[in-house]
Design an enzyme around this catalytic site. Structure first.
Site, PDB file in Angstrom:
ATOM      1  CE1 TYR A  13      -2.344   0.042   7.224  1.00 52.58           C
ATOM      2  CE2 TYR A  13      -1.133   2.038   6.718  1.00 52.58           C
ATOM      3  CZ  TYR A  13      -1.190   0.670   6.792  1.00 52.58           C
ATOM      4  OH  TYR A  13      -0.091  -0.079   6.448  1.00 52.58           O
ATOM      5  CE  LYS A  33       0.635   2.033   3.333  1.00 47.13           C
ATOM      6  NZ  LYS A  33       1.858   2.658   3.953  1.00 47.13           N
TER       7      LYS A  33
HETATM    8  P1  NAD Z   1      12.209   2.005   1.952  1.00 42.14           P
HETATM    9  O1  NAD Z   1      12.633   3.285   1.339  1.00 42.14           O
HETATM   10  O2  NAD Z   1      12.787   1.625   3.260  1.00 42.14           O
HETATM   11  O3  NAD Z   1      12.525   0.806   0.941  1.00 42.14           O
HETATM   12  C1  NAD Z   1      12.316   0.921  -0.446  1.00 42.14           C
HETATM   13  C2  NAD Z   1      13.222  -0.052  -1.166  1.00 42.14           C
HETATM   14  O4  NAD Z   1      13.102   0.193  -2.569  1.00 42.14           O
HETATM   15  C3  NAD Z   1      14.716   0.140  -0.807  1.00 42.14           C
HETATM   16  O5  NAD Z   1      15.282  -1.113  -0.583  1.00 42.14           O
HETATM   17  C4  NAD Z   1      15.302   0.764  -2.042  1.00 42.14           C
HETATM   18  O6  NAD Z   1      16.653   0.394  -2.270  1.00 42.14           O
HETATM   19  C5  NAD Z   1      14.401   0.200  -3.143  1.00 42.14           C
HETATM   20  N1  NAD Z   1      14.425   1.002  -4.365  1.00 42.14           N
HETATM   21  C6  NAD Z   1      14.557   0.517  -5.589  1.00 42.14           C
HETATM   22  N2  NAD Z   1      14.572   1.503  -6.499  1.00 42.14           N
HETATM   23  C7  NAD Z   1      14.460   2.650  -5.813  1.00 42.14           C
HETATM   24  C8  NAD Z   1      14.440   4.015  -6.206  1.00 42.14           C
HETATM   25  N3  NAD Z   1      14.512   4.386  -7.485  1.00 42.14           N
HETATM   26  N4  NAD Z   1      14.331   4.940  -5.240  1.00 42.14           N
HETATM   27  C9  NAD Z   1      14.218   4.588  -3.936  1.00 42.14           C
HETATM   28  N5  NAD Z   1      14.229   3.296  -3.515  1.00 42.14           N
HETATM   29  C10 NAD Z   1      14.363   2.332  -4.452  1.00 42.14           C
HETATM   30  O7  NAD Z   1      10.619   2.017   2.007  1.00 42.14           O
HETATM   31  P2  NAD Z   1       9.664   1.082   2.864  1.00 42.14           P
HETATM   32  O8  NAD Z   1       9.319   1.775   4.124  1.00 42.14           O
HETATM   33  O9  NAD Z   1      10.206  -0.292   2.929  1.00 42.14           O
HETATM   34  O10 NAD Z   1       8.341   1.128   1.960  1.00 42.14           O
HETATM   35  C11 NAD Z   1       8.203   0.343   0.786  1.00 42.14           C
HETATM   36  C12 NAD Z   1       6.715   0.108   0.513  1.00 42.14           C
HETATM   37  O11 NAD Z   1       6.178  -0.604   1.620  1.00 42.14           O
HETATM   38  C13 NAD Z   1       5.884   1.395   0.408  1.00 42.14           C
HETATM   39  O12 NAD Z   1       4.860   1.194  -0.525  1.00 42.14           O
HETATM   40  C14 NAD Z   1       5.293   1.561   1.799  1.00 42.14           C
HETATM   41  O13 NAD Z   1       4.078   2.276   1.832  1.00 42.14           O
HETATM   42  C15 NAD Z   1       5.073   0.102   2.169  1.00 42.14           C
HETATM   43  N6  NAD Z   1       5.029  -0.103   3.632  1.00 42.14           N
HETATM   44  C16 NAD Z   1       3.975  -0.783   4.125  1.00 42.14           C
HETATM   45  C17 NAD Z   1       3.860  -0.991   5.476  1.00 42.14           C
HETATM   46  C18 NAD Z   1       2.689  -1.765   6.008  1.00 42.14           C
HETATM   47  O14 NAD Z   1       2.476  -1.776   7.218  1.00 42.14           O
HETATM   48  N7  NAD Z   1       1.951  -2.446   5.161  1.00 42.14           N
HETATM   49  C19 NAD Z   1       4.836  -0.482   6.343  1.00 42.14           C
HETATM   50  C20 NAD Z   1       5.925   0.204   5.797  1.00 42.14           C
HETATM   51  C21 NAD Z   1       6.016   0.379   4.424  1.00 42.14           C
END
Ligand code: NAD
Length: 366
Positions: free
Chosen positions: A223, A137
């Site tokens: 949410y 999401k």
């Molecule tokens: P994050 O920034 O920590 O991780 C993103 C990942 O994408 C990194 O490993 C990064 O290297 C990679 N990536 C690949 N290409 C990229 C680019 N061009 N620019 C930036 N990053 C790139 O983010 P996150 O917190 O892990 O979030 C990722 C997804 O998960 C989002 O959609 C977020 O909303 C979702 N999320 C959901 C929950 C939940 O409870 N369901 C919780 C946190 C995050």
């Protein structure tokens, strides 16, 4: 009418079994048992905060699926994950080799855990590689992208699910039952909020409109919107919103705090809010014969719930394990998830209308 004290034994066992299935490694009585002996392989795409802190560990608690592969642009992360989770080299991909996953029978499901602007592309490429998909999401940058994703996955004959872990969480499932079945009578009001105080990197993708689509609304407000929808079991028809920015230097491109009123058929209006500058996580419902709700309502560090009878007695579960196990079971049975792409689209239609309302200053139809 069934009050909480009369909550049926079957319902309780169901909630308990979800918890047990998620928590007890190797529990043979798991509710979500797939084909005996065959766990489906999941590949995580994007090894950031959520994959590292939640999904990787949760996949150590799953019954019907396991962490079979990873997709990452960082060789050091690949080596670390391979060692920690025993992932063979042949199941490790980067963004250039991604499409070759189609030749890998170990991978049944691709889980897209990337910045929002990449969700559409990787969901579609995953389905075109013949894999089933879970997408995090918010589903995409806007409702139009969600529609394209749903159509592409359908065309590929695969299943799509959104990472809506709360639909498998016992307190949340109880709120759905209390609201939708009107256990305490008709719902008279709903107020909900979700947010956190952003203290992260000021250059992160979450603060860039092109990559995140928006700010607190896209990330956290989704949410609160969904909480209102699943409490009522109805779809909203219009929304009026306003926003507030106290840290404009940080939130240059995306929204900080948004307040909205969501209108449902028959004239019912709920209130909701989202923020990157307030620590909120609650859902309060007032029905004809009492109040019930959740708080914390939306995180994965523990959910609490109350009814006119007192606190809800449910266990905390590994939400992501229950969510992924359920999807693996859906794949085996070839049936739609309870959180398919259409569920993500419904939320994004509301998000789009909230942004339109901020622009126009008027109530907007959804
Ligand atoms: P994050 O920034 O920590 O991780 C993103 C990942 O994408 C990194 O490993 C990064 O290297 C990679 N990536 C690949 N290409 C990229 C680019 N061009 N620019 C930036 N990053 C790139 O983010 P996150 O917190 O892990 O979030 C990722 C997804 O998960 C989002 O959609 C977020 O909303 C979702 N999320 C959901 C929950 C939940 O409870 N369901 C919780 C946190 C995050």
């Amino acid at each position: 009418m069934k009050t909480f004290n009369e909550f049926s034994r079957r319902d309780f066992l169901r909630a308990g079994a979800i918890a047990a299935g998620a928590l007890a490694l190797g529990n043979p009585l798991s509710l979500f048992a797939a084909k005996p002996g065959k766990k489906l392989g999941i590949a995580l795409v994007g090894l950031g905060y959520y994959s590292t802190g939640q999904l990787g560990p949760a996949l150590q608690h799953t019954q019907n699926c396991y962490l079979a592969g990873i997709v990452t642009g960082h060789p050091a992360k690949a080596a670390e994950w391979s060692k920690r989770y025993n992932i063979p080299q042949k199941n490790i991909y980067n963004y250039e080799t991604f499409d070759q996953i189609k030749n890998n029978p170990d991978i049944d499901i691709i889980y897209v855990v990337l910045p929002v602007s990449m969700h559409k592309e990787y969901t579609i490429r995953a389905a075109q590689a013949g894999k089933h998909v879970i997408c995090e999401k918010p589903m995409a940058l806007n409702a139009g992208e969600c529609r394209d994703m749903i159509a592409a996955v359908k065309k590929a004959g695969r299943l799509l699910s959104i990472g809506y872990r709360l639909h498998f969480e016992p307190h949340t499932m109880e709120i759905m039952r209390l609201g939708q079945k009107q256990i305490y009578g008709k719902v008279k009001s709903i107020d909900t909020g979700n947010g956190f105080t952003y203290r992260g990197d000021p250059n992160a993708w979450r603060l860039k409109k092109a990559m995140a689509g928006g700010g607190g609304l896209m990330d956290m407000g989704i949410y609160s919107i969904q909480g209102t929808r699943y409490t009522l079991g109805l779809e909203p028809i219009a929304v009026k919103a306003r926003q507030e920015k106290t840290r404009p230097e940080l939130f240059k491109e995306v929204d900080e705090t948004i307040y909205w009123e969501l209108e449902f058929p028959g004239g019912f209006v709920s209130t909701g809010k989202s923020s990157y500058n307030n620590d909120w996580s609650y859902l309060h419902v007032e029905a004809e014969r009492g109040k019930f709700g959740l708080g914390p309502a939306f995180g994965y560090g523990g959910i609490d719930g109350y009814t006119p009878e007192g606190q809800m007695p449910f266990p905390q579960i590994v939400q992501q394990a229950a969510q992924m196990d359920d999807f693996a079971n859906c794949v085996v049975q070839n049936k739609q998830s309870r959180v398919p792409g259409e569920e993500g689209l419904k939320d994004m239609k509301v998000v789009d209308a909230i942004y339109r309302s901020l622009e126009s200053g008027k109530k907007e139809n959804i």
